[in-house]
Design an enzyme around this catalytic site. Structure first.
Site, PDB file in Angstrom:
ATOM      1  N   CYS A 280      60.859  77.492 -57.664  1.00  0.00           N
ATOM      2  CA  CYS A 280      61.253  76.432 -56.729  1.00  0.00           C
ATOM      3  C   CYS A 280      62.115  75.389 -57.422  1.00  0.00           C
ATOM      4  O   CYS A 280      63.285  75.210 -57.127  1.00  0.00           O
ATOM      5  CB  CYS A 280      60.010  75.707 -56.184  1.00  0.00           C
ATOM      6  SG  CYS A 280      58.882  76.720 -55.302  1.00  0.00           S
TER       7      CYS A 280
HETATM    8  N1  SAJ Z   1      56.967  70.404 -65.350  1.00  0.00           N
HETATM    9  C1  SAJ Z   1      57.193  69.565 -66.434  1.00  0.00           C
HETATM   10  N2  SAJ Z   1      56.768  68.282 -66.375  1.00  0.00           N
HETATM   11  C2  SAJ Z   1      56.120  67.783 -65.272  1.00  0.00           C
HETATM   12  C3  SAJ Z   1      55.900  68.648 -64.174  1.00  0.00           C
HETATM   13  C4  SAJ Z   1      56.329  69.952 -64.226  1.00  0.00           C
HETATM   14  O1  SAJ Z   1      57.773  69.989 -67.439  1.00  0.00           O
HETATM   15  O2  SAJ Z   1      55.742  66.611 -65.283  1.00  0.00           O
HETATM   16  C5  SAJ Z   1      57.452  71.785 -65.392  1.00  0.00           C
HETATM   17  C6  SAJ Z   1      56.354  72.810 -65.218  1.00  0.00           C
HETATM   18  O3  SAJ Z   1      55.795  73.165 -66.462  1.00  0.00           O
HETATM   19  C7  SAJ Z   1      57.122  73.974 -64.590  1.00  0.00           C
HETATM   20  C8  SAJ Z   1      58.186  73.287 -63.756  1.00  0.00           C
HETATM   21  O4  SAJ Z   1      58.315  71.966 -64.292  1.00  0.00           O
HETATM   22  O5  SAJ Z   1      57.732  74.757 -65.585  1.00  0.00           O
HETATM   23  C9  SAJ Z   1      57.840  73.185 -62.268  1.00  0.00           C
HETATM   24  O6  SAJ Z   1      56.555  72.669 -62.203  1.00  0.00           O
HETATM   25  P1  SAJ Z   1      55.916  72.078 -60.805  1.00  0.00           P
HETATM   26  O7  SAJ Z   1      54.698  71.303 -61.193  1.00  0.00           O
HETATM   27  O8  SAJ Z   1      56.943  71.388 -60.026  1.00  0.00           O
HETATM   28  O9  SAJ Z   1      55.352  73.366 -60.100  1.00  0.00           O
HETATM   29  P2  SAJ Z   1      55.984  74.372 -59.068  1.00  0.00           P
HETATM   30  O10 SAJ Z   1      57.237  74.994 -59.525  1.00  0.00           O
HETATM   31  O11 SAJ Z   1      54.854  75.272 -58.732  1.00  0.00           O
HETATM   32  O12 SAJ Z   1      56.375  73.438 -57.851  1.00  0.00           O
HETATM   33  C10 SAJ Z   1      55.596  73.527 -56.686  1.00  0.00           C
HETATM   34  C11 SAJ Z   1      56.479  73.011 -55.594  1.00  0.00           C
HETATM   35  N3  SAJ Z   1      55.912  73.300 -54.319  1.00  0.00           N
HETATM   36  C12 SAJ Z   1      56.763  73.672 -53.340  1.00  0.00           C
HETATM   37  O13 SAJ Z   1      57.955  73.815 -53.496  1.00  0.00           O
HETATM   38  C13 SAJ Z   1      56.149  73.894 -52.025  1.00  0.00           C
HETATM   39  C14 SAJ Z   1      56.639  71.502 -55.718  1.00  0.00           C
HETATM   40  O14 SAJ Z   1      57.271  70.978 -54.534  1.00  0.00           O
HETATM   41  C15 SAJ Z   1      55.312  70.847 -55.863  1.00  0.00           C
HETATM   42  O15 SAJ Z   1      55.493  69.431 -55.942  1.00  0.00           O
HETATM   43  C16 SAJ Z   1      54.698  71.353 -57.142  1.00  0.00           C
HETATM   44  O16 SAJ Z   1      54.432  72.748 -56.901  1.00  0.00           O
HETATM   45  C17 SAJ Z   1      53.419  70.631 -57.470  1.00  0.00           C
HETATM   46  O17 SAJ Z   1      53.347  69.419 -57.182  1.00  0.00           O
HETATM   47  O18 SAJ Z   1      52.555  71.275 -58.074  1.00  0.00           O
END
Ligand code: SAJ
Length: 443
Positions: A280
């Site tokens: 995403c």
């Molecule tokens: N990450 C960081 N630092 C952070 C947060 C994330 O490096 O502070 C990295 C994670 O390790 C990963 C990437 O970013 O590699 C994405 O992480 P994410 O927490 O955004 O997780 P996703 O990809 O599963 O995003 C989903 C998304 N959900 C949908 O699109 C419906 C996002 O909108 C959500 O906000 C997110 O989950 C969530 O909050 O967990």
């Protein structure tokens, strides 16, 4: 304004949905579509999951779940009760009162939107179009997709949008493994092509979702989703650059961010890491910047965040080189243990995982790389074919252990006790006590 005929069609659908008698078809039964068919079936609708993937259809038809968030114990009774069926035959669309499209929207090799799955689903709906249908696109895409690409194809099949067919966009907000927020209780944004389109799709989703949030038009709804995920990508890019800055200034970024996070208003913590993974966050913002280029505008924050986030794996490998150098070792010939390769903690998904680039770059520099990840038994990317070491791996045989993904189940004390030196890109070892000086370096 809909004609009297259109109003009649819309009202009949709304009343059918309110009686939960409508037949719903969901195109694409993956991590978004499967929870959706479950919610509609639980609400009493007759639902069919349609997919080209025979494996998913066979499993769903047996009531066997293939998505971690949906237990078979929930799925099977709905299938056994005949409420929930599965099919690889697109003709099921012909009996639907409502069709919801939940297909992938990846990037192609040149990092441009690949909407071929949306086109294919739309053409299937057009082939089985009949008067009196609600069609909702949920797949994340650039503003204008529903209006410019989906609507014309359906009109070519004879649909009159807002009169005989009601078309809307409603972004998916499924967060895999989130125990608190699921399909039923996560507010659902919906934008309709016309007022009647909005009313009918709101009536449909209101039967299964606690809070529905109408917005003006499908473009706005498409933009809402892209803002949500661009917000994350840009803020993650910001903290990744903060980590680089802190390293230059001899500061600990996690200490700085944690202290900033004590501000009870006007701040939201994000944390540095080895890069941006998942299907995403790295992808969705590029749909938006692509669209803006088409109207001759450069979405600077998106491009810059992509540059910073995409550069993190290389930064991690540079830091590994510096740490090995401190131990009078070159990267070339060193044995490196990568701890965790999935794109984020406690998931098995490898899509866009920064670990892929980290391992590839280490290979290019002549390091001998092995990894451990209980969620990812086999690592196959390009010419790289690796097998995970056992989760309780002894790191003493390696020159450095690099924590790339901070799965909860790792024994970090054991990794620290056995490794010569640890590079922790997730600061997961911060919680450990009595760590010998110089044993752990953080991003
Ligand atoms: N990450 C960081 N630092 C952070 C947060 C994330 O490096 O502070 C990295 C994670 O390790 C990963 C990437 O970013 O590699 C994405 O992480 P994410 O927490 O955004 O997780 P996703 O990809 O599963 O995003 C989903 C998304 N959900 C949908 O699109 C419906 C996002 O909108 C959500 O906000 C997110 O989950 C969530 O909050 O967990």
């Amino acid at each position: 304004m809909a004609s009297s005929g259109g109003v009649r069609v819309a009202m009949s659908l709304i009343e059918k949905f309110q009686r939960r008698e409508g037949r719903v078809v969901v195109i694409g039964i993956g991590y978004v579509g499967l929870p959706l068919v479950v919610e509609f079936a639980k609400a009493g609708f007759h639902v069919t999951g349609y997919d080209k993937d025979e494996r998913k259809v066979t499993l769903l038809a047996k009531g066997t779940s293939y998505i971690e968030d949906i237990p078979t114990e929930v799925l099977k009774p709905l299938v056994d009760a005949g409420k929930l069926t599965a099919s690889i035959d697109e003709s099921v669309i012909g009996q639907a009162d409502a069709v919801i499209v939940c297909v992938p929207t990846p990037l192609n090799k040149t990092k441009e939107p690949d909407i071929s799955f949306i086109v294919s689903a739309t053409d299937a709906i057009a082939r089985h179009y009949h008067d009196g249908m609600v069609v909702v696109l949920e797949s994340t895409t650039y503003p204008g997709t529903t209006r410019e690409l989906v609507a014309p194809r359906l009109e070519q099949a004879g649909a009159k949008i807002g009169e005989t067919l009601f078309l809307a966009f409603s972004p998916e907000r499924v967060d895999p493994s989130n125990q608190k927020w699921g399909t039923h209780n996560t507010p659902k944004v919906i934008g309709g092509m016309t007022d009647a389109c909005l009313k009918t799709s709101v009536a449909l989703y209101s039967q299964i979702i606690q809070k529905v949030v109408p917005v003006r038009g499908t473009d706005a709804a498409e933009m809402v989703k892209l803002l949500e995920n661009t917000f994350r990508a840009v803020n993650i890019g910001l903290v990744n650059e903060v980590a680089v800055m802190c390293n230059k200034l001899g500061l600990d970024p996690w200490e700085v961010i944690d202290a900033a996070a004590t501000k009870p208003f006007g701040f939201m913590p994000f944390y540095p890491g080895p890069g941006l993974g998942g299907h995403c966050i790295p992808i969705d913002p590029l749909y938006l910047s692509w669209k803006l280029r088409a109207v001759k505008y450069n979405a600077q924050f998106i491009e810059l965040a992509d540059t910073v986030n995409s550069g993190m794996p290389s930064y991690v490998v540079t830091r590994i080189g510096e740490i090995l150098n401190e131990h009078e070792r070159a990267v070339k010939g060193s044995k490196v243990l990568v701890v965790g390769v999935a794109y984020k903690r406690d998931v098995s998904d490898m899509r866009e995982s920064p670990a892929i680039d980290v391992i590839e770059l280490l290979h290019q520099k002549g390091a001998h790389v092995e990894y451990v990840d209980p969620y990812v038994p086999i690592f196959e990317e390009g010419h790289l074919h690796l097998k995970s070491l056992p989760a309780d791996v002894d790191a003493s045989g390696f020159d450095i252990a690099v924590i790339v993904t901070d799965h909860t189940q790792f024994d970090y004390s054991k990794i620290l006790n056995t490794a010569k030196v640890v590079f922790d890109t997730r600061a997961v070892t911060r919680k450990l006590k009595d760590v010998p000086a110089g044993k752990v370096i953080r991003l």
